[in-house]
Design a protein around this motif. Structure first.
Motif, PDB file in Angstrom:
ATOM      1  N   ARG A  11       0.847  -1.204   0.000  1.00  0.00           N
ATOM      2  CA  ARG A  11       0.000   0.000   0.000  1.00  0.00           C
ATOM      3  C   ARG A  11       0.878   1.249   0.000  1.00  0.00           C
ATOM      4  NH1 ARG A  11      -3.516  -3.069   2.939  1.00  0.00           N
ATOM      5  NH2 ARG A  11      -2.552  -2.551   4.919  1.00  0.00           N
ATOM      6  N   ALA A  12       1.934   1.218   0.798  1.00  0.00           N
ATOM      7  CA  ALA A  12       2.832   2.383   0.856  1.00  0.00           C
ATOM      8  C   ALA A  12       3.499   2.613  -0.498  1.00  0.00           C
ATOM      9  CB  ALA A  12       3.890   2.185   1.947  1.00  0.00           C
ATOM     10  N   LEU A  13       3.892   1.525  -1.148  1.00  0.00           N
ATOM     11  CA  LEU A  13       4.628   1.642  -2.410  1.00  0.00           C
ATOM     12  C   LEU A  13       3.702   1.848  -3.616  1.00  0.00           C
ATOM     13  CD1 LEU A  13       7.336  -1.128  -1.866  1.00  0.00           C
ATOM     14  CD2 LEU A  13       7.629   1.350  -1.661  1.00  0.00           C
ATOM     15  N   ALA A  14       2.392   1.764  -3.399  1.00  0.00           N
ATOM     16  CA  ALA A  14       1.457   1.971  -4.511  1.00  0.00           C
ATOM     17  C   ALA A  14       1.423   3.429  -4.957  1.00  0.00           C
ATOM     18  CB  ALA A  14       0.058   1.519  -4.096  1.00  0.00           C
ATOM     19  N   ASP A  15       1.793   4.333  -4.068  1.00  0.00           N
ATOM     20  CA  ASP A  15       1.757   5.755  -4.414  1.00  0.00           C
ATOM     21  C   ASP A  15       3.064   6.193  -5.076  1.00  0.00           C
ATOM     22  OD1 ASP A  15       0.369   8.545  -3.777  1.00  0.00           O
ATOM     23  OD2 ASP A  15       2.543   8.708  -3.462  1.00  0.00           O
ATOM     24  N   PRO A  16       2.978   6.892  -6.208  1.00  0.00           N
ATOM     25  CA  PRO A  16       4.208   7.243  -6.945  1.00  0.00           C
ATOM     26  C   PRO A  16       5.145   8.180  -6.185  1.00  0.00           C
ATOM     27  CG  PRO A  16       2.252   8.216  -7.990  1.00  0.00           C
ATOM     28  CD  PRO A  16       1.757   7.271  -6.935  1.00  0.00           C
ATOM     29  N   LEU A  17       4.606   9.110  -5.401  1.00  0.00           N
ATOM     30  CA  LEU A  17       5.484  10.012  -4.641  1.00  0.00           C
ATOM     31  C   LEU A  17       6.225   9.231  -3.558  1.00  0.00           C
ATOM     32  CD1 LEU A  17       3.329  13.251  -4.161  1.00  0.00           C
ATOM     33  CD2 LEU A  17       5.271  12.915  -5.695  1.00  0.00           C
ATOM     34  N   ARG A  18       5.505   8.372  -2.876  1.00  0.00           N
ATOM     35  CA  ARG A  18       6.150   7.581  -1.816  1.00  0.00           C
ATOM     36  C   ARG A  18       7.163   6.621  -2.420  1.00  0.00           C
ATOM     37  NH1 ARG A  18       0.584   7.354   0.613  1.00  0.00           N
ATOM     38  NH2 ARG A  18       0.302   5.246  -0.189  1.00  0.00           N
ATOM     39  N   ARG A  19       6.806   6.034  -3.570  1.00  0.00           N
ATOM     40  CA  ARG A  19       7.726   5.109  -4.230  1.00  0.00           C
ATOM     41  C   ARG A  19       9.011   5.843  -4.625  1.00  0.00           C
ATOM     42  NH1 ARG A  19       3.833   3.146  -7.382  1.00  0.00           N
ATOM     43  NH2 ARG A  19       4.517   3.897  -9.392  1.00  0.00           N
TER      44      ARG A  19
END
Lengths: 102, 102
Positions: B18-26
């Motif tokens: 879930r954390a890595l699904a977001d492009p900014l967080r990734r």
């Protein structure tokens, strides 16, 4: 009849991670990935203790993430891993997932 | 002062995805992972064209997924990758992520 899936080149890594974030969906993918013959399986053969509408949602999430193809045979729906294309687009991810869920 | 993070053993793979699904967080994770020295970075050095409350949410998602530790220094917040522990809990995932986002 095969259900519609996106061209693998249009699948975003974010979609893949969102699809894999759910434990039921993750279990389906890990189980399919463990079968090297990539045989087709009845969707009903996967334990999903959830409402029908939720199942439909889970299968769609997996299709849209490029992970599976599904075939509606009238008497049931069948699924197989979209292994070669997925591996080409996201190399190593299936292997890492499998190793992490052992 | 270090901000609270969960024991790595309590982090679930679903949370990580879930954390890595977001492009900014990734992008944050990939950038931190690329620095083999695991140096600390100012959180403000990451481009995040979003509202302050959304930034706060992004950093918390990364902390709760066991990916980072943060330090509030009064004059700013600093971040570093929680590499060794994360790698122990989820071996190979950082390397796969890095390869996939090249």
């Amino acid at each position: 009849m095969d259900m519609v899936v996106p061209p693998i080149g249009e699948v975003d890594l974010g979609q893949v991670f969102r699809a894999l974030a759910d434990p039921l969906r993750r279990a389906v993918v890990v189980e399919l990935a463990a079968d090297a013959s990539d045989g087709e399986r009845a969707c009903s053969s996967f334990p999903m203790p959830v409402a029908k509408s939720t199942k439909t949602h889970h299968w769609r999430a997996l299709r849209e993430a490029g992970l599976i193809v599904q075939r509606d045979a009238g008497n049931g729906t069948f699924v197989r891993l979209r292994r070669a294309e997925f591996e080409q687009q996201f190399p190593g991810l299936l292997a890492t997932l499998t190793a992490l869920t052992r």
